[in-house]
Enzyme design. Structure first.
Site, PDB file in Angstrom:
ATOM      1  CE1 TYR A   1      -4.323   1.146   0.559  1.00 47.46           C
ATOM      2  CE2 TYR A   1      -3.238   2.955   1.382  1.00 47.46           C
ATOM      3  CZ  TYR A   1      -4.241   2.551   1.044  1.00 47.46           C
ATOM      4  OH  TYR A   1      -5.364   3.426   0.968  1.00 47.46           O
TER       5      TYR A   1
ATOM      6  CE1 TYR B   1      -5.665   6.195  -1.256  1.00 50.11           C
ATOM      7  CE2 TYR B   1      -7.364   7.308  -1.730  1.00 50.11           C
ATOM      8  CZ  TYR B   1      -6.719   6.818  -0.677  1.00 50.11           C
ATOM      9  OH  TYR B   1      -7.015   6.521   0.418  1.00 50.11           O
TER      10      TYR B   1
END
Length: 388
Positions: A297, A341
């Site tokens: 991430y 994102y």
């Protein structure tokens, strides 16, 4: 799952389908429609229909309720529905909850999804605009009055300490940005397709909150992503090679807050991700040396370095050199810095493509992929593998 014992979930469930909308800065349609498009695409990919679905999982932050998405997609009765808290930290936990439901026999086909207009609608990067009275709001009250109003400012506190402790410069973060954008440049689905960057570009980008520059921060995206999870036995009969859930974990550390855990003894690591790492290694019987691809991430570059260290790929303060040496394929879709994102859900999809052998930036003989969810918050992770 106990943090002290090996669980029994590994190998019982698999990801059989993935689907996404395009990734944009202005989708021109509702978040519900984005969710429905992604779910339908994932079911088509899995070779399943809406009638096969009996479970749904999403984020507490998602604006499209499970029953509403079910109606929009023609899905009928649901025997399982669930939501996971803590923003991007929920990503891998959606698959974990789906796998748990399947292993327990309360559902047979579970769709995990996340959809938002995060660029054209609510922009998380704008920071806290309003907070209803709550325990979480009270915790932020210790930081907001001092100007720590945005995610970038919260991460900058830990990033500055990391550089100071290890005697590094912000160029250390640039290694992550350059790697992600390099993969994005060859990925037609990525927003930054065809636009790689150099360390010089990183150093020339404007400060957001020192020591973070613009190119240390993920983009803002409109889009949707869905994942179809079913039993391994059923997945074997579907069109694609199953991405086996070899291990799944959630983790919160001591003195855990949401992005503002500044009162810990050490700000140079991510204890919540260490909780996840210990569980994943224990359950999968794997070590860092066994991982072929890592999808970490990357909402902010410093936390990618810290994750590599928490998982044991390298020692403390050594992650920038580890990334520079390209010792492990990292965020081969471009990550949230380069592709989109989507709160980490697109990273899970990339892991599935790697295991299928269909990724744009395919790693040869990729058989085990580590995927992580949001950091700085209670989080989650997965080890996905090919069967056998």
């Amino acid at each position: 799952m106990s943090t002290r014992a090996r669980d029994r979930l590994g190998g019982l469930a698999a990801i059989a389908g993935i689907g996404a909308t395009e990734f944009s800065k202005d989708s021109g349609r509702s978040e519900l429609r984005l969710a429905a498009e992604a779910v339908r695409a994932a079911l088509d990919d899995a070779g399943l229909t809406a009638a096969d679905v009996d479970g749904m999982v999403t984020f507490t932050m998602d604006t499209s309720p499970e029953i509403t998405v079910a109606q929009a997609c023609g899905i009928g009765e649901l025997s399982f529905f669930s939501r996971v808290h803590y923003g991007g930290g929920a990503a891998c936990a959606t698959v974990q909850q789906a796998a748990l439901a399947i292993a327990a026999g309360v559902a047979e086909v579970v769709v995990c999804y996340r959809a938002f207009n995060e660029r054209s609608g609510r922009r998380f990067g704008s920071g806290v605009q309003h907070r209803e009275p709550s325990a979480e709001g009270a915790a932020l009250g210790w930081s907001l009055p001092f100007g720590l109003l945005t995610p970038a400012s919260w991460v900058a506190m830990a990033a500055q300490r990391y550089l100071h402790t290890h005697g590094l410069t912000p160029e250390a973060f640039g290694q992550v940005a350059v790697t992600g954008r390099g993969y994005a440049a060859t990925n037609p689905a990525a927003w930054f397709h065809g636009r790689p960057i150099t360390l010089a570009d990183h150093a020339a980008s404007r400060w957001i909150v020192e020591p973070l520059r613009l190119l240390d921060c993920c983009q803002e995206t409109d889009g949707g992503q869905a994942i179809v999870v079913t039993s391994l036995a059923r997945a074997r009969d579907l069109p694609h090679r199953p991405a086996v859930v070899a291990a799944a974990a959630q983790g919160a550390g001591r003195a855990q807050e949401q992005m503002t855990s500044f009162y810990r003894d050490d700000l140079t690591g991510l204890p919540e991700m260490n909780v996840v790492a210990r569980q994943l290694w224990r359950t999968s019987d794997l070590t860092p040396e066994d991982i072929d691809v890592a999808i970490l991430y990357d909402h902010f570059t410093p936390f990618v370095l810290m994750q590599l260290e928490e998982f044991g790929f390298c020692g403390k303060g050594e992650a920038a050199d580890f990334v520079r040496a390209a010792r492990l394929p990292l965020n081969t879709h471009g990550g949230q810095l380069g592709e989109a994102y989507l709160h980490g859900m697109n990273g899970i999809a990339e892991a599935v493509r790697q295991l299928r052998g269909t990724a744009v930036n395919q790693v040869a003989e990729a058989g085990r992929v580590l995927v992580t969810a949001g950091t700085g918050v209670p989080t989650s992770g997965l080890v996905l593998s090919v069967e056998g």
